[in-house]
Design an enzyme around this catalytic site. Structure first.
Site, PDB file in Angstrom:
ATOM      1  N   GLU A  90     -40.682  10.252   4.550  1.00  0.00           N
ATOM      2  CA  GLU A  90     -41.180   9.117   5.321  1.00  0.00           C
ATOM      3  C   GLU A  90     -42.537   9.354   5.977  1.00  0.00           C
ATOM      4  OE1 GLU A  90     -39.538   5.917   5.774  1.00  0.00           O
ATOM      5  OE2 GLU A  90     -38.728   6.823   3.943  1.00  0.00           O
ATOM      6  N   SER A 345      24.227   3.617  24.310  1.00  0.00           N
ATOM      7  CA  SER A 345      24.861   4.123  25.536  1.00  0.00           C
ATOM      8  C   SER A 345      23.873   4.526  26.624  1.00  0.00           C
ATOM      9  CB  SER A 345      25.747   5.325  25.195  1.00  0.00           C
ATOM     10  OG  SER A 345      26.815   4.940  24.353  1.00  0.00           O
TER      11      SER A 345
END
Length: 721
Positions: A90, A345
């Protein structure tokens, strides 16, 4: 800022014109330039990271669906190969120019310098200027000349005020790569499944190639990447295949542990990238492993799901939240911590606690564990024990500890379903139906609850009957506690749930419920073995475990003690490594006394706990056993229908009221007292109530007498027996 002197001497006529335009554009780029620190502080990832209570990352949650932007990455955490490829591709003179590469400008054609469709001589500093300022952002048709001039000026200012390393770091974190991916962190983790520090030369070349053609085809990206590699005199072999595999990869979760996906859904998330929770990452990790290990042990028994929650008793903070078994499940997204299921239970302790609190029974009370038929809205209910056997006369301590069903139903009938429902809802179980809807089955877990609510209800037992909400975030705000149960009665229940001898009748002396230190625990298995549970607490933590199938399929030969209990036990041992749990102190209102039982009960003499004023001598225990056959009204049952035969005299069709000793009221009138009353029936709807010695209504039932032809003169008053 004026351009460097040396490049200016080599400018062409068009280059001087460009400089003139640049100087003329100073007025167009006068807005304040942010500092590097401000840009970094303003970085908002699309995913937030949840931290455990010690600051350890444990889960990421995506909060922005429009873009994928992960946490800021410093240059020191970025691959040198990537930095080299980006600069080479770049901006070769990045470390030499002052924001604008005037040499590149002079050597390029005017159309290429200020072209609206190409980057031309755009430097990394110029590209960053476009990323920082929306007005300088590159539109689809390219930038105008004025925008280019402003961009160049801003780049010069950036270079003058920022370090080169800061410019490169900000650029790599702000630049869009492909599709929704913004920043090198999102690109690296999504396409290559690695952190930016681990990118190799070919991966770095592909990343650099994507800057010029973010949405190009894999072949085009590979061709450009090969060009970047050749600039470095590196081979291109394999780059095409790598480009295809990377660009075809589906985006998933960021790298790192994803330990609490289900809890993450329950948190209101702010915009802060790091957000604390109350979880303990080490415990959460251990809980996940313990659940998966137990499910592997149950292989072949048709069980694939489970859930775990661990609460701090004092604060209510959630220390572990495991919503599913993950990859072992076909429904991993279902959160088992919040799914409603029948608790079996595990509701029994609250029913016994309420009966202790109302002084209807004591832990030494003898209850009849024998076949029983209870009337419900859907017919007769015949409760059975887990082993299909009956134990005869047993104390309440043994009945609760051994989880016997028939005694629990009898105690529930003494209280009435409305009273039981009110207590369970006060504990936060949020049952939506009426007591009459559930009936006597409520005592055996006939309602749906969540693991989180049930575990917090057990936490109230650990806190002596005081309830506070759970917390998912650390907070200094203390919620006002609510007393939902008597402290002394809660202690009696706690003592029974921690009594290994009381469990022995069903579970034996060496079960998965035994721990080195103090722990009170209860298991539960729902109808047809669809769910099983193990909930219990120590002096510091309450642990809840559910095992079953998210689909609702029944398991094969899996009970609470064989399914969920081993996970519970492993967690309790882990939580108390090096610091055994201690038994809580006895509260005021609890006394200890010696009790003896008649031989028919088969229970040895022992020291027993009582609420003050309810102690029982040997004679009292024996007498209670003889009268314990009736709790509340045993006949008629609620909803009973009697039919009269007009050919038979009324006295021959007498209906007997039976129950515990008390005062009988029929249709609002006192009709007698005792354990039995014979009543000559009269057609119509009737309401029968039994009052205790203190005048409190023990139970009310409604029944109907059908038939005609009975003369009023034949009606007689009930006779006590």
């Amino acid at each position: 800022m004026p351009a460097p002197a040396r490049p200016l001497r080599h400018l062409s006529a068009r280059g001087h014109w460009a400089v003139g335009l640049l100087l003329a554009g100073l007025c167009c780029a006068a807005q304040a330039l942010p500092s590097f620190g401000e840009v970094k502080a303003a970085h908002r990832p699309s995913d937030v990271t949840l931290l455990d209570r010690h600051g350890t990352p444990m889960q990421t949650v995506r909060v922005d669906k429009t873009v994928r932007r992960l946490p800021w990455v410093t240059l020191s955490d970025t691959s040198p190969a990537l930095l080299h490829a980006i600069v080479l591709s770049e901006d070769k003179r990045f470390y030499e120019h002052s924001g604008v590469d005037w040499s590149a400008v002079a050597q390029s054609a005017w159309a290429n310098v200020w072209n609206t469709r190409t980057r031309g001589a755009s430097t990394l500093s110029m590209q960053l200027a476009g990323l920082l300022d929306d007005e300088l952002a590159r539109p689809a048709g390219g930038r105008s000349v004025t925008q280019k001039v402003s961009q160049a000026f801003t780049a010069s200012r950036l270079d003058a005020r920022w370090k080169k390393s800061e410019i490169l770091e900000a650029y790599l974190n702000r630049v869009p790569f492909r599709g929704e991916l913004v920043g090198i962190n999102a690109l690296s983790q999504t396409l290559f499944a690695k952190h930016p520090s681990g990118l190799d030369a070919q991966e770095a070349a592909i990343a650099a190639a994507l800057l010029r053609g973010p949405n190009a085809s894999a072949d085009s990206v590979a061709q450009r990447a090969c060009g970047v590699l050749k600039l470095q005199q590196l081979p291109c072999e394999g780059v095409t295949g790598l480009a295809h595999s990377a660009l075809n990869r589906r985006g998933g979760m960021p790298l790192g542990e994803q330990l609490a996906p289900h809890l993450a859904r329950q948190l209101p998330l702010s915009g802060q990238p790091l957000q604390p929770t109350t979880l303990d990452a080490r415990l959460q990790r251990f809980a996940v492993q313990a659940l998966r290990r137990q499910l592997a042990e149950l292989n072949g028994r048709n069980v694939e799901d489970g859930a775990i929650v661990v609460l701090d008793n004092a604060s209510g903070e959630v220390r572990a939240w495991v919503g599913s078994s993950g990859s072992l499940s076909d429904a991993a997204e279902v959160d088992g911590v919040l799914a409603r299921r029948q608790p079996g239970s595990t509701l029994k302790p609250f029913i016994y606690g309420l009966a202790f609190e109302r002084r209807l029974i004591t832990p030494a009370s003898l209850l009849d564990d024998s076949p029983a038929q209870l009337n419900t809205g859907n017919g007769l209910y015949l409760p059975q024990n887990y082993d299909k056997a009956f134990k005869g006369w047993v104390s309440a301590r043994s009945a609760l500890g051994a989880s016997l069903n028939v005694p629990a139903v009898r105690v529930g009938a003494m209280l009435g379903p409305d009273a039981v429902l009110a207590r369970l809802n006060a504990l936060g179980l949020s049952l939506s139906e009426s007591g009459g809807y559930y009936g006597h089955a409520l005592a055996l877990g006939g309602a749906d609850v969540t693991l989180l609510a049930l575990t917090n209800a057990y936490r109230s037992l650990a806190n002596g009957g005081v309830l506070t909400p759970v917390a998912l975030r650390p907070s200094s705000i203390q919620t006002k506690p609510v007393r939902v149960a008597d402290a002394a009665a809660s202690y009696l229940v706690t003592d029974i749930l921690a009594d290994n001898a009381a469990r022995a009748l069903t579970f034996g002396l060496d079960s998965a419920l035994v721990t080195p230190g103090f722990a009170a625990v209860k298991t539960g298995t729902s109808k047809d073995m669809r769910d099983n549970w193990c909930i219990g607490f120590t002096d510091r933590y309450t642990v809840g475990v559910w095992v079953g199938n998210a689909s609702g399929e029944a398991m094969h030969r899996v009970s609470g003690v064989s399914g969920a209990a081993p996970v519970w036990q492993a967690l309790v041992r882990q939580l108390h490594q090096g610091q055994p749990s201690k038994r809580p102190p006895m509260p005021q209102g609890v006394v200890r006394d010696r009790v003896q039982f008649e031989t028919v009960s088969r229970e040895p003499s022992r020291d027993e706990l009582f609420l003050a004023g309810t102690t029982q001598s040997r004679w009292q225990a024996s007498a209670q056993m003889k009268s314990a056959r009736r709790f509340g009204i045993t006949s008629p049952r609620d909803g009973s229908i009697f039919a009269l035969d007009p050919d038979m005299p009324p006295r021959a069709q007498a209906i007997t009221f039976e129950g515990e000793r008390g005062v009988w009221w029929l249709d609002g009138k006192r009709v007698g007292q005792g354990e039995r009353l014979a009543w000559s029936p009269w057609p119509g709807q009737h309401e029968l109530s039994l009052l205790g010695r203190d005048g409190r209504v023990l139970q009310t039932v409604r029944f109907e007498v059908r038939g005609a032809g009975v003369k009023l003169a034949q009606r007689t008053a009930p006779r006590p027996r």
